[in-house]
Design an enzyme around this catalytic site. Sequence first.
Site, PDB file in Angstrom:
ATOM      1  N   SER A   1     -79.754  45.393 -28.224  1.00 54.52           N
ATOM      2  CA  SER A   1     -78.338  45.379 -27.838  1.00 54.52           C
ATOM      3  C   SER A   1     -77.356  44.872 -28.878  1.00 54.52           C
ATOM      4  O   SER A   1     -76.151  45.010 -28.687  1.00 54.52           O
ATOM      5  CB  SER A   1     -78.149  44.574 -26.560  1.00 54.52           C
ATOM      6  OG  SER A   1     -78.435  45.396 -25.450  1.00 54.52           O
TER       7      SER A   1
ATOM      8  N   SER B   1     -76.215  47.053 -25.405  1.00 56.71           N
ATOM      9  CA  SER B   1     -75.204  46.627 -24.456  1.00 56.71           C
ATOM     10  C   SER B   1     -74.025  45.875 -25.062  1.00 56.71           C
ATOM     11  O   SER B   1     -72.996  45.730 -24.406  1.00 56.71           O
ATOM     12  CB  SER B   1     -75.858  45.740 -23.396  1.00 56.71           C
ATOM     13  OG  SER B   1     -76.310  44.531 -23.976  1.00 56.71           O
TER      14      SER B   1
ATOM     15  N   LYS C   1     -69.198  38.216 -26.709  1.00 57.14           N
ATOM     16  CA  LYS C   1     -69.694  39.081 -25.625  1.00 57.14           C
ATOM     17  C   LYS C   1     -69.545  38.363 -24.278  1.00 57.14           C
ATOM     18  O   LYS C   1     -69.749  37.141 -24.199  1.00 57.14           O
ATOM     19  CB  LYS C   1     -71.165  39.415 -25.905  1.00 57.14           C
ATOM     20  CG  LYS C   1     -71.776  40.447 -24.960  1.00 57.14           C
ATOM     21  CD  LYS C   1     -73.209  40.780 -25.388  1.00 57.14           C
ATOM     22  CE  LYS C   1     -73.869  41.822 -24.495  1.00 57.14           C
ATOM     23  NZ  LYS C   1     -75.244  42.167 -24.946  1.00 57.14           N
TER      24      LYS C   1
HETATM   25  N1  GLN Z   1     -81.036  48.973 -23.845  1.00 53.12           N
HETATM   26  C1  GLN Z   1     -82.059  48.011 -23.507  1.00 53.12           C
HETATM   27  C2  GLN Z   1     -82.029  47.760 -22.024  1.00 53.12           C
HETATM   28  O1  GLN Z   1     -81.288  48.409 -21.380  1.00 53.12           O
HETATM   29  C3  GLN Z   1     -81.821  46.728 -24.266  1.00 53.12           C
HETATM   30  C4  GLN Z   1     -80.671  45.959 -23.757  1.00 53.12           C
HETATM   31  C5  GLN Z   1     -80.457  44.678 -24.474  1.00 53.12           C
HETATM   32  O2  GLN Z   1     -80.917  44.489 -25.591  1.00 53.12           O
HETATM   33  N2  GLN Z   1     -79.768  43.772 -23.806  1.00 53.12           N
HETATM   34  O3  GLN Z   1     -82.728  46.941 -21.501  1.00 53.12           O
END
Ligand code: GLN
Length: 488
Positions: free
Chosen positions: A179, A155, A80
């Site tokens: 994410s 994400s 990532k």
């Molecule tokens: N979707 C959640 C957010 O927008 C979690 C994102 C993540 O786990 N990095 O904060």
Amino acid sequence: MDELCYEPVHRLAQRLAAGEVSARELTQAFLDRIQALDGTVGAYLTVTAELALRQAREEDERRRRGEPVGPLSGIPVAVKDNLCIQGVPTTAASRLLAGYRPPYTATAVQRLRRAGAVILGKTNMDEFAMGSSTENSAFRTTRNPWDLERVPGGSSGGSAAAVAAGEAAAALGSDTGGSIRQPAAFCGVVGLKPTYGRVSRYGLIAFASSLDQIGPLTRDVTDAALVLEAIAGPDPADATSAPVPVPSWRESLTGEVKGLRIGLPREFFGDAVEAAVAGAVRAAVERLVADGATAEETSLPSAEHALPAYYLIATAEASSNLARYDGVRYGYRADADTVEGMYLETRKQFGAEVKRRILLGTFALREGYADAYYRKALQVRRLIKDDFDRLFATFDVLITPTSPGVAFPLGARTEDPLAMYAADICTLPVNLAGLPAVSVPCGFVDGLPVGLQVIGRPFAEDTVLRVAYAIEQRLRLDLRPPVGRVAA
Ligand code: GLN
């Protein structure tokens, strides 16, 4: 060669050890596949082809000389884009970091390399990991390999799509509120968020430091165990990494569930969850019950407060972590006549969601407001942790859907932040409590994969992996998406 791109890491490792394929050939096969597919899927931000082929040649040389090789020797993986790799562009999908090449490598990536893995490139994500669909990337759209008009989740959407489409044998992601697990669910792969502290965060671009964890996205549960074994363990460079030994998680994958006590918290099967998704999860649980596990409905009453608590804590921490992007030290710098003007113009480059989080977080921490918002959220976090502790006195694991629905259409939620945030209601409580959890595919709804989440006690990765493996073995789903089959 295309068929190899769908094989799990543990199978590829056997082929490499037997000399059926070389690391170089395997790496080239994945690079060819990226070339053929990634214009459509959009999983990668950077492909490090030359670096990958060099690393692969080194692994082949080692084997040829009869030297010991690591458990992931010659396995092509993706990382990532919020994990630093020395000299390789690392942007966290933000304009603020365009052109940034870190002077050091994240511990998790160093450990992958030490295990012999070959790095194919950096994957797309929501900017600074803020989002649930990868649509907040400043640079490109990633499509779900199961339906190109749908999101891959986020994400870590690029990592999930890359593994699903056979564009990487495995990938690393990060999980602050879901994410890793949510995109794994949307793309039909396995995603593991380890216990907070299990994997060093050194070299991970921080979003919310008390919640962030790095973990694997893989084609099956055995691979998740394998990759976690490579990256886990204490690290002097991260004071929050836990001084806990790393067992062989593969040894806990027995398929055995006799006597296992499963809790099904009703808050995760209610109206907010699509009936067909809840049904697929319950059906998988029934398979375990048929083999000697017990499953009982239970309750995690504080779960309904997890979303607001998360969005106060995560944004508060983010507003502080993102203060460093001022144009002075990293990446992008705007031209302006004054220093203040330079800061302002530089920080205008943040995307809308990141700006929203910085505003929310700054507000939550403001003098006179912090007691009402930030500190209240910390109290709720404590309640959630206590609720989980109480349930784990009775149950070995809790099982829930990973996300309340399947992958949604591109663009469907970009104008509605609350609808976007709702994609994580099943995963957020787990981060607030710092627990390990895995998402494993458990079926399909309308041809789209459904993820089942197994949550365990702190540092009980062995148990969550064992249960996920037991499900995988009983369901034996075909998880090759149509986009890959067309190209194969
Ligand atoms: N979707 C959640 C957010 O927008 C979690 C994102 C993540 O786990 N990095 O904060």
